[in-house]
Design a protein around this motif. Structure first.
Motif, short mmCIF file in Angstrom:
data_model
loop_
_atom_site.label_atom_id
_atom_site.label_comp_id
_atom_site.label_asym_id
_atom_site.label_seq_id
_atom_site.Cartn_x
_atom_site.Cartn_y
_atom_site.Cartn_z
N ILE A 136 0.87 -1.02 0.07
CA ILE A 136 -0.01 0.22 -0.08
C ILE A 136 0.92 1.22 -0.05
O ILE A 136 1.65 1.51 1.11
CB ILE A 136 -1.06 0.07 1.24
CG1 ILE A 136 -1.71 -1.31 1.41
CG2 ILE A 136 -1.58 1.16 1.16
CD1 ILE A 136 -2.16 -1.60 2.75
N VAL A 137 0.68 2.14 -1.13
CA VAL A 137 1.43 3.20 -1.09
C VAL A 137 0.51 4.34 -1.41
O VAL A 137 -0.69 4.07 -2.15
CB VAL A 137 2.69 3.09 -2.04
CG1 VAL A 137 3.86 2.14 -1.92
CG2 VAL A 137 2.19 3.04 -3.62
N LEU A 226 -1.39 -7.78 3.12
CA LEU A 226 -1.30 -6.16 3.11
C LEU A 226 0.27 -5.76 3.49
O LEU A 226 0.50 -5.95 4.75
CB LEU A 226 -2.34 -5.74 3.98
CG LEU A 226 -3.79 -5.62 3.58
CD1 LEU A 226 -4.52 -5.26 4.66
CD2 LEU A 226 -3.91 -5.14 2.27
N TYR A 227 0.95 -5.25 2.59
CA TYR A 227 2.29 -4.92 2.75
C TYR A 227 2.14 -3.22 3.06
O TYR A 227 1.21 -2.66 2.56
CB TYR A 227 3.22 -4.86 1.59
CG TYR A 227 3.61 -6.55 1.47
CD1 TYR A 227 4.83 -7.15 2.11
CD2 TYR A 227 3.01 -7.40 0.82
CE1 TYR A 227 5.22 -8.28 1.88
CE2 TYR A 227 3.63 -8.59 0.49
CZ TYR A 227 4.73 -9.01 1.02
OH TYR A 227 5.10 -10.43 0.95
N GLN A 228 3.14 -2.80 3.69
CA GLN A 228 3.12 -1.34 3.71
C GLN A 228 4.69 -0.99 4.03
O GLN A 228 5.51 -1.52 4.54
CB GLN A 228 2.11 -0.52 4.70
CG GLN A 228 1.56 0.55 4.38
CD GLN A 228 2.46 1.78 5.13
OE1 GLN A 228 3.25 1.60 6.16
NE2 GLN A 228 2.47 3.04 4.42
N ALA A 229 5.03 0.35 3.67
CA ALA A 229 6.49 0.71 3.97
C ALA A 229 6.56 2.07 4.64
O ALA A 229 7.65 2.84 4.72
CB ALA A 229 7.32 0.91 2.45
N GLY A 230 5.55 2.62 5.02
CA GLY A 230 5.57 3.80 5.69
C GLY A 230 6.11 3.93 7.07
O GLY A 230 5.89 2.80 7.84
N ALA A 231 7.28 4.78 7.31
CA ALA A 231 7.57 4.65 8.93
C ALA A 231 7.77 6.05 9.50
O ALA A 231 8.40 6.07 10.37
CB ALA A 231 9.23 4.09 8.72
#
Length: 471
Positions: A136-137, A226-231
């Motif tokens: 998810i971006v 569900l993947y995500q990359a926000g940190a």
């Protein structure tokens, strides 16, 4: 991390000539200039499955890198993730030649609508037998927004507010529109689906509206993994609420360990088990039969990394125009509308200044994440140490020279990791979710917020007020 804990690995790639290391497409053995052909991807998928990798994680970006020098000239000249093509169209071909490999597809929800998007990913989940994940971006390039006819992108935190709304609508479609048992396929009674078990979704959110039945019948996983990359602070809240797998970076073990702790703590605050989330660190791995040969490969690869191209990439990620800096200048914290966590890692979270010139080289400093070079024994030692000291579950392996870097990892590093008891020797049966979380079943775990929408009462206007936006 217990020594018996199994590490997870994805091959990290993109349908573009260059990915995380600009310029490597110019290496004489690199095949990424063929990334717009099916043969490239089919062979790549076969190699990944031969190595028992958990999946191929497909990056994508919507827009062009034109922050550097306020121009797209460098991005075009050095193929800085440009041209790039639509990654979802690759997956059916790769799925056809593999049985177990998962596929994590990056897709920007800002320019999508939940109704059409949910159908597309349900279709892919059907065609792969339940091997689909969605990274998810929300998009960070203003150039993509302008290409879509907008004046610019949403503000950083507003993007996540919209993402919360998008996910709520998507959960209603994937989880609640078709009940279990709705599809009968009863030829004798001439009933394909029981209308009483299929429900209209009515969602009236601040960003998205839906009024209709989900167009696809429930897929093997219903909701894709569900993947995500926000940190960033807001990104962590979103990820801790929604994600099942998170992609993190951190150029030192303390920086990465802090990000892991923050994610796991936030997940607990949302009522989830902190280990319901599988955390992947990006990793650049160069492995050869001996340490000396690996160092020779590093020197060889480094000669092909284009410094201006690398800075154009980093400018797009950070929102900072690095063409205005000198090589010896340290990075300074600047709040932007792009990837805030990356700038934080290089500045406020770093124990020493990171110079602009360091970021432009194939090196530990430029990697933003674990950078491992050596023999199979060296690589195993380092990856296990990173996992032990940071509590990550596994690694996304950055593309270098393709396919030789992946082939070297499969042929050299995997057997060594298997001998240490931290790498599987065979695939488990089941969907991608069941492979990553054994014993949990193919659907979202009961503590995940999306699972609540299996109740048809929550997918229409009679549903109780929602509190889905992370505070």
């Amino acid at each position: 991390m217990p020594k018996s804990r199994e590490l997870r690995f994805n091959a990290f790639n993109m349908m573009a000539p260059s990915h995380n290391w600009a310029g490597l497409w110019s290496h004489p053995r690199d095949q990424s200039i063929n990334a717009n052909t099916l043969h490239y991807w089919v062979d790549y998928a076969r190699t990944a499955e031969r190595g028992l990798l958990d999946g191929i994680f497909l990056a994508d970006v919507f827009g062009v890198y034109d922050v550097y020098g306020k121009s797209s000239e460098t991005a075009l000249k050095q193929a800085v993730q440009l041209p790039n093509a639509e990654p979802t169209l690759l997956v059916s071909a790769m799925a056809l030649v593999t049985r177990h490999l998962g596929f994590g597809i990056t897709a920007n929800l800002t320019f999508e609508h939940p109704y059409q998007f949910a159908r597309r990913f349900s279709t892919l989940d059907h065609l792969t037998g339940g091997r689909i994940g969605w990274n998810i971006v929300t998009g960070y390039l203003d150039s993509g927004a302008r290409g879509m006819g907008l004046s610019g992108g949403r503000a950083h935190d507003d993007r996540y507010d919209a993402a919360d709304d998008f996910l709520t609508a998507a959960y209603k479609l994937w989880e609640g529109s078709w009940q279990d048992g709705a599809v009968r396929r009863d030829r004798d009674a001439r009933i394909f689906a029981d209308p009483s078990r299929v429900h209209r979704v009515r969602h009236d959110g601040p960003y998205f509206k839906v009024d209709g039945i989900h167009l696809a019948e429930p897929s093997p996983q219903r909701t894709p993994l569900l993947y995500q990359a926000g940190a960033s602070t807001r990104g962590r809240a979103f990820a801790a609420r929604h994600s099942e797998a998170i992609f993190l970076n951190g150029q030192t073990k303390p920086v990465l360990a802090r990000a892991v702790r923050e994610i796991r703590t936030a997940a607990k605050e949302f009522g989830r088990d902190p280990y319901d989330i599988c955390l992947f660190a990006g990793a650049t791995v160069i492995v050869a039969p001996t340490r000396a040969e690996a160092n020779d490969l590093l020197e060889e690869y480094a000669r092909h990394v284009d410094q201006a191209g690398q800075l154009a990439l980093l400018s797009g990620w950070s929102g900072i125009d690095f063409s205005t800096y000198r090589p010896d200048d340290p990075i300074r914290y600047v709040e932007s509308n792009a990837i805030q966590s990356m700038v934080e890692n290089f500045t406020v979270r770093s124990d020493k200044p990171v110079r602009i010139g360091d970021l432009a080289r194939l090196s530990h400093a430029g990697a933003r994440s674990p950078f491992v070079v050596g023999s199979p024994q060296d690589v195993a030692d380092e990856l296990i140490a990173w996992a032990d000291e940071t509590d990550v579950d596994g690694f996304n392996l950055f593309r270098l020279v393709a396919p030789e870097s992946l082939e070297a990892f499969v042929d050299l590093a995997v057997p060594e990791l298997q001998s240490r008891g931290v790498y599987k020797t065979a695939y488990r049966d089941g969907t991608l979710r069941e492979k990553l979380f054994p014993g949990r079943g193919p659907y979202l775990h009961a503590t995940h917020p999306g699972a609540a929408y299996r109740d048809p009462a929550r997918i229409g206007p009679s549903a109780p007020p929602q509190t889905d936006a992370a505070e």
